[in-house]
Design a protein around this motif. Structure first.
Motif, PDB file in Angstrom:
ATOM      1  N   GLY A  89       0.814  -1.203   0.000  1.00 30.27           N
ATOM      2  CA  GLY A  89       0.000   0.000   0.000  1.00 30.27           C
ATOM      3  C   GLY A  89       0.848   1.254   0.000  1.00 30.27           C
ATOM      4  O   GLY A  89       0.583   2.204  -0.743  1.00 30.27           O
ATOM      5  N   CYS A  90       1.892   1.255   0.829  1.00 36.91           N
ATOM      6  CA  CYS A  90       2.800   2.396   0.877  1.00 36.91           C
ATOM      7  C   CYS A  90       3.580   2.525  -0.428  1.00 36.91           C
ATOM      8  O   CYS A  90       3.767   3.631  -0.942  1.00 36.91           O
ATOM      9  N   ALA A  91       4.013   1.382  -0.969  1.00 39.93           N
ATOM     10  CA  ALA A  91       4.735   1.413  -2.240  1.00 39.93           C
ATOM     11  C   ALA A  91       3.857   1.974  -3.351  1.00 39.93           C
ATOM     12  O   ALA A  91       4.310   2.773  -4.180  1.00 39.93           O
ATOM     13  N   GLN A  92       2.591   1.574  -3.386  1.00 34.56           N
ATOM     14  CA  GLN A  92       1.668   2.080  -4.397  1.00 34.56           C
ATOM     15  C   GLN A  92       1.475   3.590  -4.253  1.00 34.56           C
ATOM     16  O   GLN A  92       1.446   4.320  -5.253  1.00 34.56           O
ATOM     17  N   ALA A  93       1.364   4.062  -3.012  1.00 32.56           N
ATOM     18  CA  ALA A  93       1.202   5.502  -2.791  1.00 32.56           C
ATOM     19  C   ALA A  93       2.432   6.266  -3.285  1.00 32.56           C
ATOM     20  O   ALA A  93       2.311   7.342  -3.889  1.00 32.56           O
ATOM     21  N   ASN A  94       3.613   5.710  -3.032  1.00 30.09           N
ATOM     22  CA  ASN A  94       4.839   6.341  -3.532  1.00 30.09           C
ATOM     23  C   ASN A  94       4.867   6.379  -5.055  1.00 30.09           C
ATOM     24  O   ASN A  94       5.271   7.368  -5.671  1.00 30.09           O
ATOM     25  N   PHE A  95       4.459   5.273  -5.652  1.00 31.16           N
ATOM     26  CA  PHE A  95       4.406   5.185  -7.111  1.00 31.16           C
ATOM     27  C   PHE A  95       3.503   6.281  -7.680  1.00 31.16           C
ATOM     28  O   PHE A  95       3.857   6.993  -8.628  1.00 31.16           O
ATOM     29  N   GLU A  96       2.346   6.420  -7.077  1.00 29.72           N
ATOM     30  CA  GLU A  96       1.393   7.414  -7.576  1.00 29.72           C
ATOM     31  C   GLU A  96       1.894   8.836  -7.365  1.00 29.72           C
ATOM     32  O   GLU A  96       1.687   9.710  -8.209  1.00 29.72           O
ATOM     33  N   SER A  97       2.567   9.077  -6.235  1.00 28.19           N
ATOM     34  CA  SER A  97       3.083  10.426  -5.983  1.00 28.19           C
ATOM     35  C   SER A  97       4.205  10.767  -6.952  1.00 28.19           C
ATOM     36  O   SER A  97       4.317  11.920  -7.409  1.00 28.19           O
ATOM     37  N   ALA A  98       5.036   9.791  -7.288  1.00 28.35           N
ATOM     38  CA  ALA A  98       6.099  10.028  -8.265  1.00 28.35           C
ATOM     39  C   ALA A  98       5.511  10.317  -9.635  1.00 28.35           C
ATOM     40  O   ALA A  98       5.932  11.239 -10.340  1.00 28.35           O
ATOM     41  N   ARG A  99       4.527   9.532  -9.991  1.00 24.64           N
ATOM     42  CA  ARG A  99       3.854   9.722 -11.281  1.00 24.64           C
ATOM     43  C   ARG A  99       3.221  11.114 -11.363  1.00 24.64           C
ATOM     44  O   ARG A  99       3.355  11.825 -12.376  1.00 24.64           O
ATOM     45  N   ALA A 100       2.590  11.523 -10.269  1.00 24.23           N
ATOM     46  CA  ALA A 100       1.933  12.828 -10.252  1.00 24.23           C
ATOM     47  C   ALA A 100       2.947  13.963 -10.364  1.00 24.23           C
ATOM     48  O   ALA A 100       2.716  14.954 -11.074  1.00 24.23           O
ATOM     49  N   LEU A 101       4.065  13.837  -9.658  1.00 26.56           N
ATOM     50  CA  LEU A 101       5.087  14.884  -9.718  1.00 26.56           C
ATOM     51  C   LEU A 101       5.640  15.019 -11.124  1.00 26.56           C
ATOM     52  O   LEU A 101       5.786  16.143 -11.645  1.00 26.56           O
ATOM     53  N   LEU A 102       5.948  13.914 -11.749  1.00 27.74           N
ATOM     54  CA  LEU A 102       6.508  13.969 -13.097  1.00 27.74           C
ATOM     55  C   LEU A 102       5.522  14.596 -14.076  1.00 27.74           C
ATOM     56  O   LEU A 102       5.909  15.403 -14.933  1.00 27.74           O
ATOM     57  N   ALA A 103       4.256  14.262 -13.945  1.00 28.11           N
ATOM     58  CA  ALA A 103       3.246  14.864 -14.819  1.00 28.11           C
ATOM     59  C   ALA A 103       3.124  16.362 -14.558  1.00 28.11           C
ATOM     60  O   ALA A 103       3.014  17.173 -15.487  1.00 28.11           O
ATOM     61  N   GLU A 104       3.163  16.736 -13.274  1.00 25.21           N
ATOM     62  CA  GLU A 104       3.054  18.150 -12.909  1.00 25.21           C
ATOM     63  C   GLU A 104       4.205  18.963 -13.473  1.00 25.21           C
ATOM     64  O   GLU A 104       4.042  20.144 -13.836  1.00 25.21           O
ATOM     65  N   LEU A 105       5.385  18.323 -13.566  1.00 21.85           N
ATOM     66  CA  LEU A 105       6.562  19.029 -14.061  1.00 21.85           C
ATOM     67  C   LEU A 105       6.641  19.047 -15.587  1.00 21.85           C
ATOM     68  O   LEU A 105       7.646  19.483 -16.147  1.00 21.85           O
ATOM     69  N   GLY A 106       5.602  18.560 -16.241  1.00 28.12           N
ATOM     70  CA  GLY A 106       5.523  18.737 -17.683  1.00 28.12           C
ATOM     71  C   GLY A 106       5.715  17.483 -18.504  1.00 28.12           C
ATOM     72  O   GLY A 106       5.657  17.541 -19.732  1.00 28.12           O
ATOM     73  N   ALA A 107       5.962  16.353 -17.864  1.00 20.04           N
ATOM     74  CA  ALA A 107       6.118  15.114 -18.615  1.00 20.04           C
ATOM     75  C   ALA A 107       4.752  14.519 -18.913  1.00 20.04           C
ATOM     76  O   ALA A 107       3.824  14.631 -18.124  1.00 20.04           O
ATOM     77  N   THR A 108       4.633  13.883 -20.055  1.00 22.39           N
ATOM     78  CA  THR A 108       3.442  13.109 -20.382  1.00 22.39           C
ATOM     79  C   THR A 108       3.672  11.683 -19.907  1.00 22.39           C
ATOM     80  O   THR A 108       4.565  10.995 -20.398  1.00 22.39           O
TER      81      THR A 108
END
Length: 481
Positions: free
Chosen positions: A32-51
């Motif tokens: 569960g914690c690993a999944q949350a980290n995965f999603e937060s990383a994905r969100a940050l990268l998208a926020e910084l302009g990556a598709t």
């Protein structure tokens, strides 16, 4: 662990990022914690302009890895949501354009809980394996909501990688040649028993017996896991009961552990001790998983700790060079020492936390009379120690294989210093909280980007003068921080 193919288009072309999948032992991490980290990383990268494209769930199996087709990319990010062996990272990243950016996450949870992710150790292990195939790595550590992580990822997306910074090199006093020769003489003819093969993807646990014999005079006696199980099956019930009774008398907390599991563990102790006696072994490096928990139904950490308490060097994960490192420390005057992972970094306090899952000798406990024995932190099987390691000045040392073809010895060494401070047992198992003599963040960065092993040896005696002299006499390159 997670897979995030990313693209961002610039006027000069397309920059493609890759955050790669890693296989996980599902019983050992907090998914569960690993999944949350995965999603937060994905969100940050998208926020910084990556598709961001690709799976939205954790990628954890060999089949998942085999299904990956890597596109051309200017940058690859190894995002370690938790822990994995290094084989998927090598398969996917071994031949890409480097350097790879390794991203490890902070350990969550309250003091005294199990190590839920072991993300930093996963990046450390992958870095060693990638170095072995000619790849290089950079490192960032921290969660996606931390400003310095955001800044580092933003820079990486713009083509500016973090530095492979290390602490300032130290040049210290050499021990005497006569003392070093005494250490060599002490080592010569001693024997290490090696049980099983190195776990898949654990490149620091690979060894060359002839190399070790020619440089240190040590002999390796290898047996298979099946051979070891055969020896264990020969242990008589009376011997098993006697070993269990002795363990309970030494550490009464053991009485709360499942009796059947505990008796299996101390049957292993009896079998290993007999093998040691028959073969005149001075150390045992054993493949402690997955076969022992999956096939025997117990974790054998406590048996290794009890052997260590009686003077036999023991290492888990079949780390023979780890055992050589420990024996070199003992040859220079160290008493019992311990094989540890770097699992946590608190740069603001200048400290790291060194940990393994419960095979420390009780002599190494901060309070040996209360060196609690319990179930393994992740497998939930008996028996493993659960106590903080003792305090005082410490040496951190490791002998490692060297991929530099110009190094005739084929080995290298790294050493540093610190102070193990009074602290609760931060992670279930055995933890030392160490304020490092060099800057802690630089030390971790140097270990990871230098491709050094995830296993270090912690010793409570300053053996650096002797290490320097022995390295000089052998011609082995020594990095000292």
């Amino acid at each position: 662990m997670g897979f995030l193919p990313l693209t961002r288009t610039y006027s000069s072309g397309t920059l493609c990022q890759e955050v790669l999948p890693l296989e996980v032992l599902m019983s050992t991490v907090d998914l569960g914690c690993a999944q949350a980290n995965f999603e937060s990383a994905r969100a940050l990268l998208a926020e910084l302009g990556a598709t961001v494209v690709g799976p939205k769930e954790l990628v954890m199996t060999v089949d998942d890895v085999a299904a990956v087709t890597l596109p051309d990319a200017d940058l690859h990010i190894l995002f370690m949501a938790s822990f994995s062996d290094a084989s998927p990272a090598v398969e996917l990243l071994g031949k890409v354009k480097g350097p790879v950016l390794g991203w490890s996450m902070r350990e969550p949870g309250e003091v005294g809980e199990r190590l839920k992710l072991n993300s930093m150790c996963g990046v450390n292990l992958a870095a060693h394996a990638l170095m072995n195939v000619g790849q290089s790595i950079r490192h960032i550590h921290g969660n996606a909501d931390e400003p310095q992580v955001r800044a580092a990822i933003k820079d990486a997306l713009a083509g500016k990688m973090p530095e492979a910074s290390t602490p300032k090199n130290v040049v210290g006093e050499l021990g005497t040649e006569s003392d070093a020769q005494k250490a060599f003489d002490w080592l010569k003819g001693k024997k290490i028993g090696a049980v099983g093969e190195a776990p898949i993807g654990f490149t620091p646990c690979v060894y060359d017996a002839q190399q070790i014999r020619s440089l240190f005079g040590l002999d390796i006696r290898q047996i298979s896991i099946d051979d070891a199980f055969g020896k264990i099956s020969e242990v008589k019930e009376e011997a098993r009961e006697l070993a269990y009774a002795g363990a309970v008398a030494a550490q009464p907390s053991l009485a709360s552990v499942n009796v059947d599991e505990a008796k299996k563990v101390y049957g292993v102790e009896v079998a290993l001790d007999k093998w040691r006696e028959d073969e005149l072994l001075d150390a045992i490096a054993i493949r402690c998983w997955p076969e022992f928990p999956t096939e025997m139904g117990a974790c054998i950490c406590s048996s290794l700790g009890r052997l260590s308490d009686r003077g036999t060097v023991t290492t888990c994960e079949r780390d023979v060079l780890g055992a050589v490192t420990m024996m070199m420390c003992e040859a220079l005057g160290s008493d019992e020492n311990y094989l540890v992972d770097i699992v946590d970094l608190d740069a603001s306090q200048g400290l790291v936390r060194l940990w393994h899952c419960g095979s420390a000798a009780t002599k190494l406990a901060a309070d040996p009379k209360n060196a609690t024995q319990t179930t393994h932190c992740n497998r939930k099987l008996g028996v493993a120690g659960n106590f903080p390691l003792k305090t005082g000045p410490v040496t951190l040392f490791r002998i490692d294989r060297d991929v530099d073809p110009s190094n005739r010895t084929g080995l290298r060494m790294v050493v540093s210093r610190g102070e193990s401070i009074p602290a609760p047992n931060h992670f279930q198992g055995n933890t030392a909280t160490v304020i490092t003599q060099p800057d802690s963040a630089a030390l971790v960065n140097g270990i990871v980007t230098g491709g050094y092993p995830h296993h270090l040896v912690i010793s409570w005696i300053d053996v650096r003068p002797g290490i320097r002299q022995m390295a000089k006499m052998l011609g082995i390159p020594l990095t000292e921080w």
